[in-house]
Structures are given as C-alpha cells and as structure tokens.
Design an enzyme around this catalytic site. Structure first.
Site, PDB file in Angstrom:
ATOM      1  N   LYS A   1       0.814  -1.216   0.000  1.00  0.00           N
ATOM      2  CA  LYS A   1       0.000   0.000   0.000  1.00  0.00           C
ATOM      3  C   LYS A   1       0.851   1.272   0.000  1.00  0.00           C
ATOM      4  O   LYS A   1       0.447   2.286  -0.573  1.00  0.00           O
ATOM      5  CB  LYS A   1      -0.936   0.009   1.206  1.00  0.00           C
ATOM      6  CG  LYS A   1      -2.042  -1.046   1.159  1.00  0.00           C
ATOM      7  CD  LYS A   1      -2.947  -0.904   2.372  1.00  0.00           C
ATOM      8  CE  LYS A   1      -3.691  -2.195   2.705  1.00  0.00           C
ATOM      9  NZ  LYS A   1      -4.729  -2.545   1.735  1.00  0.00           N
TER      10      LYS A   1
ATOM     11  N   GLU B   1      -2.472   7.053   7.948  1.00  0.00           N
ATOM     12  CA  GLU B   1      -3.197   8.027   7.123  1.00  0.00           C
ATOM     13  C   GLU B   1      -4.344   8.652   7.876  1.00  0.00           C
ATOM     14  O   GLU B   1      -4.765   8.182   8.933  1.00  0.00           O
ATOM     15  CB  GLU B   1      -3.625   7.427   5.776  1.00  0.00           C
ATOM     16  CG  GLU B   1      -4.530   6.243   5.862  1.00  0.00           C
ATOM     17  CD  GLU B   1      -4.808   5.599   4.499  1.00  0.00           C
ATOM     18  OE1 GLU B   1      -3.932   5.576   3.612  1.00  0.00           O
ATOM     19  OE2 GLU B   1      -5.920   5.101   4.330  1.00  0.00           O
TER      20      GLU B   1
ATOM     21  N   HIS C   1     -13.938  -3.348   8.829  1.00  0.00           N
ATOM     22  CA  HIS C   1     -13.260  -3.090   7.553  1.00  0.00           C
ATOM     23  C   HIS C   1     -13.458  -4.197   6.535  1.00  0.00           C
ATOM     24  O   HIS C   1     -12.705  -4.313   5.586  1.00  0.00           O
ATOM     25  CB  HIS C   1     -11.746  -2.850   7.770  1.00  0.00           C
ATOM     26  CG  HIS C   1     -11.451  -1.836   8.828  1.00  0.00           C
ATOM     27  ND1 HIS C   1     -11.915  -0.543   8.773  1.00  0.00           N
ATOM     28  CD2 HIS C   1     -10.757  -1.928   9.987  1.00  0.00           C
ATOM     29  CE1 HIS C   1     -11.511   0.111   9.838  1.00  0.00           C
ATOM     30  NE2 HIS C   1     -10.812  -0.704  10.603  1.00  0.00           N
TER      31      HIS C   1
ATOM     32  N   ARG D   1      -7.099  -8.058  -9.324  1.00  0.00           N
ATOM     33  CA  ARG D   1      -7.731  -9.364  -9.523  1.00  0.00           C
ATOM     34  C   ARG D   1      -9.219  -9.154  -9.701  1.00  0.00           C
ATOM     35  O   ARG D   1      -9.712  -8.037  -9.603  1.00  0.00           O
ATOM     36  CB  ARG D   1      -7.510 -10.228  -8.281  1.00  0.00           C
ATOM     37  CG  ARG D   1      -8.017  -9.526  -7.018  1.00  0.00           C
ATOM     38  CD  ARG D   1      -7.936 -10.388  -5.771  1.00  0.00           C
ATOM     39  NE  ARG D   1      -7.969  -9.597  -4.556  1.00  0.00           N
ATOM     40  CZ  ARG D   1      -9.082  -9.232  -3.914  1.00  0.00           C
ATOM     41  NH1 ARG D   1     -10.258  -9.547  -4.398  1.00  0.00           N
ATOM     42  NH2 ARG D   1      -9.013  -8.530  -2.806  1.00  0.00           N
TER      43      ARG D   1
HETATM   44  P1  ADP Z   1      -7.719  -3.949   2.780  1.00  0.00           P
HETATM   45  O1  ADP Z   1      -6.519  -4.226   1.954  1.00  0.00           O
HETATM   46  O2  ADP Z   1      -7.710  -4.671   4.056  1.00  0.00           O
HETATM   47  O3  ADP Z   1      -8.965  -4.084   1.985  1.00  0.00           O
HETATM   48  P2  ADP Z   1      -8.132  -1.065   2.623  1.00  0.00           P
HETATM   49  O4  ADP Z   1      -7.042  -0.076   2.587  1.00  0.00           O
HETATM   50  O5  ADP Z   1      -8.853  -1.318   1.358  1.00  0.00           O
HETATM   51  O6  ADP Z   1      -7.549  -2.410   3.202  1.00  0.00           O
HETATM   52  O7  ADP Z   1      -9.150  -0.630   3.757  1.00  0.00           O
HETATM   53  C1  ADP Z   1     -10.187  -1.459   4.188  1.00  0.00           C
HETATM   54  C2  ADP Z   1     -11.346  -0.637   4.715  1.00  0.00           C
HETATM   55  O8  ADP Z   1     -10.955   0.206   5.801  1.00  0.00           O
HETATM   56  C3  ADP Z   1     -11.933   0.316   3.703  1.00  0.00           C
HETATM   57  O9  ADP Z   1     -12.893  -0.310   2.893  1.00  0.00           O
HETATM   58  C4  ADP Z   1     -12.524   1.400   4.570  1.00  0.00           C
HETATM   59  O10 ADP Z   1     -13.785   1.048   5.054  1.00  0.00           O
HETATM   60  C5  ADP Z   1     -11.586   1.466   5.738  1.00  0.00           C
HETATM   61  N1  ADP Z   1     -10.602   2.534   5.540  1.00  0.00           N
HETATM   62  C6  ADP Z   1      -9.413   2.395   4.919  1.00  0.00           C
HETATM   63  N2  ADP Z   1      -8.733   3.550   4.890  1.00  0.00           N
HETATM   64  C7  ADP Z   1      -9.512   4.454   5.519  1.00  0.00           C
HETATM   65  C8  ADP Z   1      -9.362   5.838   5.854  1.00  0.00           C
HETATM   66  N3  ADP Z   1      -8.273   6.499   5.530  1.00  0.00           N
HETATM   67  N4  ADP Z   1     -10.363   6.461   6.512  1.00  0.00           N
HETATM   68  C9  ADP Z   1     -11.475   5.775   6.866  1.00  0.00           C
HETATM   69  N5  ADP Z   1     -11.660   4.489   6.603  1.00  0.00           N
HETATM   70  C10 ADP Z   1     -10.702   3.820   5.934  1.00  0.00           C
HETATM   71  P1  ADP Z   2     -12.748  -8.082  -2.039  1.00  0.00           P
HETATM   72  O1  ADP Z   2     -11.886  -6.878  -1.888  1.00  0.00           O
HETATM   73  O2  ADP Z   2     -12.732  -8.731  -3.381  1.00  0.00           O
HETATM   74  O3  ADP Z   2     -14.094  -7.910  -1.502  1.00  0.00           O
HETATM   75  P2  ADP Z   2     -11.771  -9.380   0.276  1.00  0.00           P
HETATM   76  O4  ADP Z   2     -10.865  -8.338   0.800  1.00  0.00           O
HETATM   77  O5  ADP Z   2     -13.008  -9.673   1.005  1.00  0.00           O
HETATM   78  O6  ADP Z   2     -12.049  -9.155  -1.238  1.00  0.00           O
HETATM   79  O7  ADP Z   2     -10.942 -10.706   0.077  1.00  0.00           O
HETATM   80  C1  ADP Z   2     -11.260 -11.608  -0.947  1.00  0.00           C
HETATM   81  C2  ADP Z   2     -10.702 -12.949  -0.620  1.00  0.00           C
HETATM   82  O8  ADP Z   2      -9.314 -12.884  -0.600  1.00  0.00           O
HETATM   83  C3  ADP Z   2     -11.144 -13.450   0.709  1.00  0.00           C
HETATM   84  O9  ADP Z   2     -11.353 -14.821   0.587  1.00  0.00           O
HETATM   85  C4  ADP Z   2      -9.982 -13.111   1.613  1.00  0.00           C
HETATM   86  O10 ADP Z   2      -9.904 -14.066   2.640  1.00  0.00           O
HETATM   87  C5  ADP Z   2      -8.823 -13.212   0.662  1.00  0.00           C
HETATM   88  N1  ADP Z   2      -7.771 -12.248   0.937  1.00  0.00           N
HETATM   89  C6  ADP Z   2      -7.845 -10.912   0.900  1.00  0.00           C
HETATM   90  N2  ADP Z   2      -6.668 -10.354   1.129  1.00  0.00           N
HETATM   91  C7  ADP Z   2      -5.796 -11.362   1.338  1.00  0.00           C
HETATM   92  C8  ADP Z   2      -4.399 -11.452   1.622  1.00  0.00           C
HETATM   93  N3  ADP Z   2      -3.647 -10.378   1.743  1.00  0.00           N
HETATM   94  N4  ADP Z   2      -3.853 -12.656   1.763  1.00  0.00           N
HETATM   95  C9  ADP Z   2      -4.589 -13.748   1.618  1.00  0.00           C
HETATM   96  N5  ADP Z   2      -5.903 -13.743   1.326  1.00  0.00           N
HETATM   97  C10 ADP Z   2      -6.502 -12.574   1.203  1.00  0.00           C
HETATM   98 MG    MG Z   3      -9.470  -3.016   0.327  1.00  0.00          MG
END
Ligand code: ADP
Ligand code: ADP
Ligand code: MG
Length: 665
Positions: free
Chosen positions: A117, A201, A236, A298
């Site tokens: 990230k 952030e 989240h 993906r």
């Molecule tokens: P992940 O890789 O686990 O999906 P993300 O960076 O996409 O991580 O963040 C997951 C969730 O956390 C987001 O969908 C949002 O709801 C919340 N989130 C992430 N960054 C922020 C932020 N800067 N402020 C508020 N909520 C956030």
């Molecule tokens: P999406 O962003 O497509 O909604 P999710 O964040 O819910 O996806 O994750 C999709 C799938 O990938 C889930 O089965 C989750 O367990 C898996 N997953 C997400 N991030 C990772 C990671 N960093 N390592 C392994 N599996 C992951």
């Molecule tokens: Mg995400």
C-alpha cells in the site's frame, strides 16, 4: 493465443463461477483440490480434477509448484487464480509464464506495483491520482510515526502496508492511544502477512468505500465499468455491496472513473482490477472528496453487481483479454442499467460477535426466481475451518435501488440453511434498516445499528410447538416416492404420547406431545403452559402446514439427527436435539397398542411370539385419507394380535398386546 483449457487455481464459489463461463465459451476446465475438497462442487463441475495436497491452504491451494504440475499433466494452457490464494502473488505469475502458460490476470509487474500500500500510494501520487493524506515513507519507529500522526491530525488509521481483508488496521483517536495501537497493528500484520511495516493516514470522517471496476487489455486500452459502493462494512470487511453508489452525482462518477483509469494506465494494466477509494460523505458526495486507498489486481468478490448493471460477463472479458483480444467494448458503449445488490452469506453467529462457525449443511435450499446465487457448496457439504467460511453470494437486480433491496431481502428470507448458523437474518435486516434503505450509509452504519441488526427474534410459541412435534417423529413428512405412505398427506407414527427434548437458545427443554385425534396434537411443557393445540394439515417433504388458534401457517421444516430447523417468515429457527436425548413414548397402557382413530387395518407387521423393540412398527391403519403407523410402546414379545387386515376399527380399540413384563423376562 487461443485458450482451450483453463486450470482454476481456487476453490468454492469463485472456482464454480469461472467454470461456468469457461464452459459457455467452449473452453475445457481443470479443477485442483485439497484432500478436504475431494467431493467439492468445483471438483464435480470441472472436466478434470487434480489433487494437490492436504487440507491446509499452505499445503495445497498456495502451492504454486503443485498447481503448475497439475496444469502440465492435464495440458491446460492457462491458469485463472480467482481471488485470494495466489491471485496477487507476482512470483507465481512469473512461474506460470516461464512454464509457457497464460496467467489470466495482470502482469507480475503491475501486481508488484500495487502489492504494497505504501509504494502504491507513492506511485499514485506521481500519477496525479488523489491519495489519502498521510505518511507512507520508510521510517517505522514509534517517535517518527507518532509525530506524523499528530501532523496528520487525529483520528488516524494505522495500516499494514502488506495488508488485505481488513487485517492489520487500527483507528487511533488520540495521541495517547497511538503506541499501543501501533504495536497491536504490527503484531497482526506480522502474523498475517509476515511483514510488520505500516503506514499512517488520515481517518476520513463519515467514510464511504466506493471502488471503480477497471479493465485493461494488452493493446493499451483501459475502460472503467462504473462504481460499486461497499460501505456496508464490519471491521473493515465488506458485508453488502451494490452498484451504482446511492446518490452518486454524474460529475463525481466521471471524476472517479477518470482517476481509476489513470491509475490503471500508470501501471500498464491489463485484465480486471479494482481501484478502491475512500470518500468523505460528511456533506454528501462531492467530486473533490475521494482518495485512492489501494488497488486490488484481480477479480473481486463483489464483481457480480457490476455484471448485473452492465449486462457483461467479467470472467469472459478476463479470458478474452488474456488471449490477446482487445476489450470487447469502449467506454462510450458502456452504460448502467438499474441497480444491483449483493449479500455475502457466511457461516457465522451474528448474535455472538460474528463468531465463525463450521458444520455440515444438512439442509440447503437457495431462493429461486429472479435472483442470482453464486455458491460453491451443495446440500450435505461441510463448512470446514480450513477456508473462508463464505457459503454463497446472493445478488438481486432491480430497476431501482429500493426494488433491488426488497428483492434481496426476500431472497435472503427464502434461503434455507441448516447445519450451521449463518448471517442471513442479519443481512436481511440490514437490507431493511431505515438508514441503509434511505441510502444514509457510511462504513460505521453497521456498528451504530448493531444492536437492532443482530437482535435475535425468539421463536413464536406455535413455531416452538411445531419444532417439538417435528422432533417427536409422531408426524413424518412423506417422501414423494414413499409407497407405503402414498395415500395421504402425511404419516403419523408411534404412541399417543411422547416426551421430547429440544434445545432453545442452548437450553434443553422438555415437551410432551400428545395425539388427540387424526390430525390433532397438543404440545405442552417448557414455556407453553397448558399447551398449544395444533392441527396438522399436511406435511410433504419440507413443506408443513398446520393450524393453531384458528390461524393456518405454512413453514418449511428440516428435521435431522441433530436439529430441527423451521424456516418461517424469512427467519431460521434452529432447535438442537441434545446429544443422547431421544423421544420417549410415554406409557399409555404399556402392554397394548391401541387405535388412535377410527379406520381400516391395512397391514399387520407382527405375529404372536415375535420379539419387538420399542418403536417398531406393528400395525398400519388407514384413516381419513392418511396412514398411521402404530408402534410398539416398549421392548418385549407380542402376546396376541387382535385384528386382521381389512378390519374396521373404532377409536381406542386394542389391536396388539404385549406379554406382561414379568413373562417377557
Ligand atoms: P484492505 O486491503 O484490508 O482491503 P483497505 O485499505 O482497502 O484495506 O481498507 C479497508 C477498509 O478500511 C476500507 O474499505 C474502509 O472502510 C476502511 N478505511 C481504509 N482507509 C480508511 C481511511 N483512511 N479512513 C477511513 N476508513 C478507511
Ligand atoms: P474483495 O476486496 O474482493 O471484496 P476481500 O478483501 O473480502 O475481497 O478478500 C477476498 C478474498 O481474498 C477473501 O477470501 C480473503 O480471505 C482473501 N484475501 C484478501 N486479502 C488477502 C491477503 N492479503 N492474503 C490472503 N488472502 C486474502
Ligand atoms: Mg481493500
């Protein structure tokens, strides 16, 4: 390059989903599976299947070498990774390509660019895509990070740079809480991703998660397929996703679409990808209030909502782009039709802090009608602790958001799952939540309304009585091919009174079920006071109809060895059968089998001198268009059979006698 056979390096619903499209396109499929998945649906659906190792993902679905070996052995020319597992692993992509196979997804280089990230944010800043304000530099020590946090201004979010699935993330409201939050985020990041580096952030207030589906090809074209709103989140993690985003202004859609395309172009992106943005919705949706969070390189779990509003098959697009074709449509040819909503059904207990659950799906029926269900399991399959406990995705499309939400809630209500606890009731409530339905959503909505969303509705008394009746085995639903019971709406078994024990909310409760006529029963005991009189109208397979207090109700009933599930008015009422408990006949003249209603003797199944066990069928009567099987009240020996086939008997007549206990011994 033509693709003729695809190996799917995944399991569950997404593997099944990919196989369906491949088949539609005339492409052969190869499944890989772990020992735990030998009988899984994706294995059954594929043309070929290869065992790749034991149940744990690290020994099977994450073993790139074993998967490549399976591809070679079956002659597959392409690999689709699905989501999760190896889908965002650039080393795997390189190995696939080195083996001369096509990876159905972006290049290793593009995945690497977006894999962490912090690096992704730096790259996006350079590409002039708005990113969430914060610190994503090299320094990792507490003093620097805490200093950056106060510069950014609380609340802040600490994020694992290698994070995914909402893990390794901590919201911090004040400076004093920062050190503890940092250590705990680091610990989780280390354990989940083997990398404890973090970024900090600004925590956006009234946040909405709005993401853009992008698609690129190998000819340099990139389009976006509009947005998805995934603001309905818990910890989240996405719970319900929809497209388009409620109240999205055209101007903002255009700005976000352009930013996402810009992001994809910056890394020469080919294939399906999602650019996730966080939006400050404190003053509604405004084109200057969205920021890049991350890109998922993906296919996304929630891609079906985009498919329903665009009428496209994204897996087909992935396969075509991977074969070298240009994108099938240009930006101007894409448009939004109606509204789509998806709910993720998980094996989890919403009432107990969403504790993940396991179990065998002893009864499973998905809603029919104008509803899309993407599932990777069928009745009898087991939810194991080895993989993600998602059971299925239910997706509805409507002309308007209200129509789609109403359809989805209805479909969730018709989703029948017994054998494990699920979140369907919670999801249906969320669809009908006043704030959510009005489009007043942000990522905190579920947490704020958690009490009402997870409130368990106690089963109404008639449903409890019905469960006790079903557990008593005194009424057995007829199977369609059941020759013996073919004449009437249901069969009635056993002695006139039985004691049954069922579990309500984990507590064992005893009931007495008494037959009081051809179709009439009284169920009394625990909480039911003097009892509930019920008339069984019919019981065919899982469809039961009965009447209590002048009201006729239709339910779906699924009794199994360990539980009775009653599905009524969109709710699943699950009653356990405690281990070792059994329905006991209550002695009503323990030496006699007595007719319980007037009728004709159809079969006599015992003769004098026969040894019988309690519950053995002895006489079958036909009365009032139904069959009634009369069973032995105890273990013993038949003394005398008092009736013959064809005999017409009245109520309360002795049909068979058993030897007195003393003689039998
Ligand atoms: P992940 O890789 O686990 O999906 P993300 O960076 O996409 O991580 O963040 C997951 C969730 O956390 C987001 O969908 C949002 O709801 C919340 N989130 C992430 N960054 C922020 C932020 N800067 N402020 C508020 N909520 C956030
Ligand atoms: P999406 O962003 O497509 O909604 P999710 O964040 O819910 O996806 O994750 C999709 C799938 O990938 C889930 O089965 C989750 O367990 C898996 N997953 C997400 N991030 C990772 C990671 N960093 N390592 C392994 N599996 C992951
Ligand atoms: Mg995400």
């Amino acid at each position: 390059m033509t693709i003729t056979k695809i190996l799917i390096a995944n399991r569950g619903e997404i593997a099944c989903r990919i196989i369906r499209t491949a088949r539609k396109m005339g492409i052969a499929t190869v499944a890989v599976y772990s020992e735990a998945d030998a009988d899984a649906l994706h294995v059954e659906m594929a043309d070929e299947a290869v065992l790749i190792g034991p149940a744990p993902a690290s020994e099977s679905y994450l073993r790139g070498e074993a998967i490549l070996d399976a591809a070679q052995r079956t002659g597959a020319d392409a690999i689709h990774p699905g989501y999760g597992f190896l889908s965002e692993n650039p080393d795997f992509v390189e190995k696939v390509e080195k083996a001369g196979l096509i990876f159905i997804g972006p290049s290793a280089k593009a995945i690497r660019a977006m894999g962490l990230k912090d690096a992704a944010k730096a790259l996006m800043e350079k590409a002039k895509v708005p990113v969430v304000p914060g610190y994503h530099g090299e320094a990792q020590d507490l003093v620097v990070l805490a200093g950056k946090a106060s510069e950014i201004g609380f609340p802040v979010l600490i994020k694992a740079r290698a994070g995914g699935g909402g893990k390794g993330m901590r919201k911090v409201d004040a400076q004093a809480d920062f050190p503890a939050a940092l250590s705990s985020a680091r610990r989780e990041a280390k354990a989940s991703f083997g990398d404890d580096r973090v970024l900090v952030e600004k925590y956006v207030t009234t946040p909405r998660h709005i993401e853009i589906q992008v698609f690129g090809d190998s000819h340099g074209n990139v389009v976006h397929l509009f947005e998805r709103d995934c603001s309905a989140q818990r910890r989240h993690q996405k719970v319900i996703e929809e497209a388009p985003a409620p109240d999205m202004p055209d101007e903002m859609r255009a700005a976000m679409g352009a930013a996402a395309v810009q992001a994809a172009k910056a890394i020469d992106y080919a294939g399906a990808g999602t650019v996730e943005f966080i939006v400050d919705a404190s003053e509604g949706l405004r084109p200057d209030r969205f920021w890049f969070m991350e890109m998922n390189t993906r296919l996304q779990v929630e891609h079906p909502v985009t498919e329903l509003i665009t009428g496209l098959d994204l897996v087909e697009w992935q396969i075509r782009v991977a074969s070298g074709e240009a994108l099938p449509l240009g930006q101007e040819e894409l448009s939004i039709n109606g509204h789509a909503v998806e709910a993720r059904i998980y094996a989890e207990d919403a009432g107990k802090g969403f504790l993940p659950a396991v179990g065998r799906l002893v009864h499973l029926e998905f809603p029919d009608g104008d509803i899309r269900v993407d599932a990777g399991v069928r009745e009898g399959d087991e939810i194991t602790p080895f993989y993600d406990p998602m059971i299925a995705k239910v997706i509805a499309h409507g002309k308007t958001r209200a129509e789609a939400l109403s359809k989805l809630a209805g479909a969730l209500g018709r989703t029948e799952i017994a054998g494990t606890v699920t979140n369907t009731a919670f999801l249906a409530k969320l669809c009908r939540d006043a704030d959510f339905a009005a489009g007043r959503l942000d990522t905190g909505l579920i947490e704020r309304n958690l009490a009402s969303l997870t409130e368990a509705a106690p089963a109404p008394d008639p449903i409890v009585a019905l469960a006790a009746l079903a557990a008593s085995d005194m009424v057995a639903a007829k199977a369609a091919d059941d020759a013996v019971g073919a004449i009437g709406p249901f069969e009635i078994w056993g002695a006139p009174r039985r004691r049954v024990v069922i579990e309500i909310d984990g507590a064992a409760q005893a009931f007495q079920v008494e037959r009081r006529g051809a179709r009439h029963f009284r169920v009394s005991g625990a909480g039911l006071g003097a009892g509930i009189d019920m008339e069984a109208v019919s019981a065919e397979r899982h469809d039961w109809a009965f009447r209590t207090g002048g009201v006729a109700r239709r339910c779906r009933v699924a009794p199994t060895d360990t539980s009775v599930a009653v599905f009524f008015e969109g709710l699943t009422h699950l009653f356990g059968k405690p281990q070792g408990s059994r329905s006991d006949d209550l002695a009503a003249g323990g030496d006699q089998v007595v007719s319980a209603m007037p009728g004709i003797v159809k079969h006599v199944l015992v003769a004098a001198g026969d040894s019988v066990r309690s519950g053995d069928p002895m006489v079958i009567m036909e009365a009032m268009k139904m069959e009634m099987t009369l069973t032995s009240p105890r273990d013993g020996v038949v003394a005398e059979v008092l009736v013959a086939i064809g005999a017409q008997v009245t109520d309360g007549v002795s049909l068979v006698t058993l030897r007195a206990e003393a003689d039998a011994a």
